[in-house]
Each structure stands twice: as structure tokens, then as C-alpha cells.
Scaffold this motif. Sequence first.
Motif, short mmCIF file in Angstrom:
data_model
loop_
_atom_site.label_atom_id
_atom_site.label_comp_id
_atom_site.label_asym_id
_atom_site.label_seq_id
_atom_site.Cartn_x
_atom_site.Cartn_y
_atom_site.Cartn_z
N UNK A 182 19.18 72.23 23.53
CA UNK A 182 19.17 71.57 22.24
C UNK A 182 17.73 71.49 21.75
N UNK A 183 17.83 71.12 20.49
CA UNK A 183 16.73 70.82 19.64
C UNK A 183 16.25 69.41 20.13
N UNK A 184 14.82 69.29 20.31
CA UNK A 184 14.30 67.92 21.09
C UNK A 184 12.83 67.71 20.40
N UNK A 185 12.76 66.47 20.36
CA UNK A 185 11.38 66.13 19.80
C UNK A 185 10.20 66.40 20.97
N UNK A 186 9.04 67.17 20.63
CA UNK A 186 8.17 67.57 21.49
C UNK A 186 7.38 66.16 21.72
N UNK A 187 7.51 65.54 22.93
CA UNK A 187 6.65 64.34 23.28
C UNK A 187 5.29 64.87 23.89
N UNK A 188 4.14 65.13 23.18
CA UNK A 188 3.07 65.59 23.63
C UNK A 188 1.93 64.77 23.64
N UNK A 216 -3.25 60.95 8.94
CA UNK A 216 -2.22 60.05 8.40
C UNK A 216 -0.92 60.62 8.53
N UNK A 217 -0.58 61.52 9.20
CA UNK A 217 0.71 62.07 9.68
C UNK A 217 1.27 61.36 10.87
N UNK A 218 2.54 61.16 10.71
CA UNK A 218 3.14 60.52 12.11
C UNK A 218 4.54 61.33 12.48
N UNK A 219 4.26 62.52 11.86
CA UNK A 219 5.58 63.53 12.24
C UNK A 219 5.53 63.99 13.76
N UNK A 220 6.76 64.62 13.99
CA UNK A 220 6.76 64.95 15.32
C UNK A 220 7.61 66.31 15.15
N UNK A 221 6.82 67.47 15.91
CA UNK A 221 7.48 68.77 15.91
C UNK A 221 8.93 68.77 16.87
N UNK A 222 9.68 69.39 16.20
CA UNK A 222 10.94 69.54 16.98
C UNK A 222 11.33 70.87 17.28
N UNK A 223 11.68 71.37 18.34
CA UNK A 223 11.89 72.83 18.70
C UNK A 223 13.26 72.91 19.71
#
Length: 404
Positions: A28-34, A14-21
Motif C-alpha cells: 500500500x501507499x504509506x507515509x515515509x517516516x524518515x 516552512x513545509x510540513x508535508x510528508x512524502x507518500x510512496x
Amino acid sequence: MVKELPWLQTKKATTSMTMRLYDTARQEIVDLELGDHVRMYVCGITPYDSTHLGHAATYLTYDLIIRRLEDLGHTVELVRNVTDVDDSILPKARELGIDFLQLAESEINRFTQDMEALNTRPAALEPRATESIVGMIELIRGLESGGHTYTVDGVTYFDVTTFVSFGELSHLTNEEMTALAAERGGSPDDPRQRNALDFVLWQPSADDEPRWDSPFGAGRPGWHIECSAMSMDALGTTIDIHGGGEDLIFPHHECEIAQSESVTGVTFSRYWVHTGLVGYQGTKMSKSLGNLVFVSDLRQEIDPRAIRLALMAHHYRSNFEWFDEEASDAQSDLDRLVRAAGKADPVSHGPLVDEVRSALDDDLDTPRVRAALLGAAQSIEDGAGPPHRGCLVAAASLCGIDLH
Ligand SMILES: [Zn+2]
């Protein structure tokens, strides 16, 4: 290892969040597109001394990233090498008068026990440098045929002028790189080198050092080529996340990129994530100062879960000082969490779990996670608000802390 909680599995879908590191190369802090399957390589230990708190902080960081990525529905393949032949293990073995592999074996066992006690996810593969020599030789041959190497007095060097993006990970000037190379195992003043920043790929061994046959002469590999070869052997030409302590950015990781990409022509790692360094009560924590805080000692003193909690008080990118009193404070904090979790109720979805997830996604904000856990424990103890002990157990479990 903590058992998978059923609610974690149902929540994944159910989650659609993205980790940012924070990505070191992009600064810079970026969305991890995995994709579903994440390939992660973390530089492992040189097994010549016990696991200290700096190692624990580093490997805990990647463990938390792995746990959150798994929570988001990814599978993570972690490869963490063992540098069992390099310029630091050989002198130590000589000093102790034992074989370097014997030294490695006992330190690897100790490291494994420390990592298990800290409840870190085991690596899918832990390749050893001494067992990966064939891959290193192949890689150096590839570099040689591409015109990236030269050999003087039996030492084969990488010529950095053949790789135009050299320096783009660390964003350092040539002067800064040269100064750091001298500090961190390089030899910028070696008159045999064409350029100060060139580095060793293969070298002859001293009389009492191990040696392997190769087309470049009998000898042993340079440090950097080891990780390029082990990473590519295990995970292919492009990995998703490469990690290690920030002191590895230059020269180690910069050199890994140069060697790997010069052969493959493709991006070596899509994201670079580095951890800060740990000092001790106002000074550098170092072997030479004799003030290393060993995990094996610390876990005689406090619960290993308290060590996790203590390290979470510091953001992974910050350089921080460890003070002895943090150990007993962390044990009291853990005791409070355990007390508050008590007989966990079945309610395991709640704002606390969402708060922990979003803090982890926000460049692994573990100080916020820790404050949220302790705040919830406090309000459970005070009898304020809904007890939701199950949420506390679930949220702590996301951080690898089992409160059952
Ligand atoms: Zn490495």
C-alpha cells in the motif's frame, strides 16, 4: 549539476508535508517516516551493456525521490552498487574475448556519463562487488554459524526453510516463486539443493572465471549476497529505502532480506520501492531481441532534459512501452518549457510549485507534475493569468530540469 536555488532552501523550513510512496512489502501507499538522514540503497547495473531506457527510468525515479526528500529537509545518502562479477558479465566478457574487469570499466564510464547527462544526483558511494568480497565472506560465515547454510560439491547454499518470512516481500506462493527462480538465475531443479527455492551463496569458479579464496573453497559469490554485503558495509544493518526494478523483487530482494536478517536479526530495509519495466513499441525491450533503446543514442537525438520529461509522462510503477515518436514530442515539450521560462521573473512561490510538490508527495505522480509544468508554460505563452516565469523555473528545478 543544477545549482541549489536559494528559495528552495528557505522553503524547506516552512513545509510540513510528508512524502507518500507505495511500499512493496506492505502492498500500500504509506507515509515515509524518515529521520533527517535517509539511507537509500538502489541496486545498480551489471556493467556488461550500455545504459538503456529501462535503467534511465529506474534511476530517474530514485533521483526524483531524493530531490523531493532533500526539498523536505532530509539529507539522502544514496548507495548504488556495481555488480561487476555475476552470471551475466562473465559470459559476455568471454564472448568478447576480454577481461571482465576491462568490460566493466568501459561500461561503468558510459553509465556515469549517461547519468551525469540526465542530471541525476551522484551516489555517495558506488561499491563494486569485486571490491567487497571480504564483507560477503563475513556474511556467509555468519549464516553458516547460524545454521542457515549447507554445502554440496563445493557450492554453499542458503536453506530457505531456516527463514520463516521468506516470501513476505513478494507475496508470491511457493509455486510462483519456483517458476520465477527458474527464469531469473536460480536453479530450482538442481538435485543438490534441499529445497527448490534455496539459492547460491558461494560457488566454485569455472576455469576462466575469477576466483577468491574463502573458508568455503576458492570461488566466487552468488548474486544476492553481493547486495546484502555492499548495503550493510556502506549503510549499516538497517536502511530506510531499498530500490530497484520490479523484476528484482523476487528472487533478488527476497533473498537479500533472508540473508541479511538471518545474520542481524533486525529489519533490513524499512521501505521497499520498485519501478515498472519499460517495453519497446509493443514488445519486450531486451538484449536478445536487439531492441534496447540506449540512453547514449537517445541523447544524440534529443536534449537529456527532454529524456527526463518523456520518462515523467509514465508513472514509475507502471510497465510502459516506449515509442520512438516520444523522443521528438518530448523535445517539443521541453522547447515549450524553455521558451515559457524565458527571462524568469523573481516570483518563485506560487500554486505551481505547491502543485508539483504535492504531486511528487502523492506516490511520485510524475504524469501530474509534467502536465502541471506544460499547462503553466501554455498559459504563460497565451498571456493568460500571472506570468510567474520564476515559478516555472523553480517547479522544473524540483524535478531536476534546469530551464535557465
Ligand atoms: Zn542488488
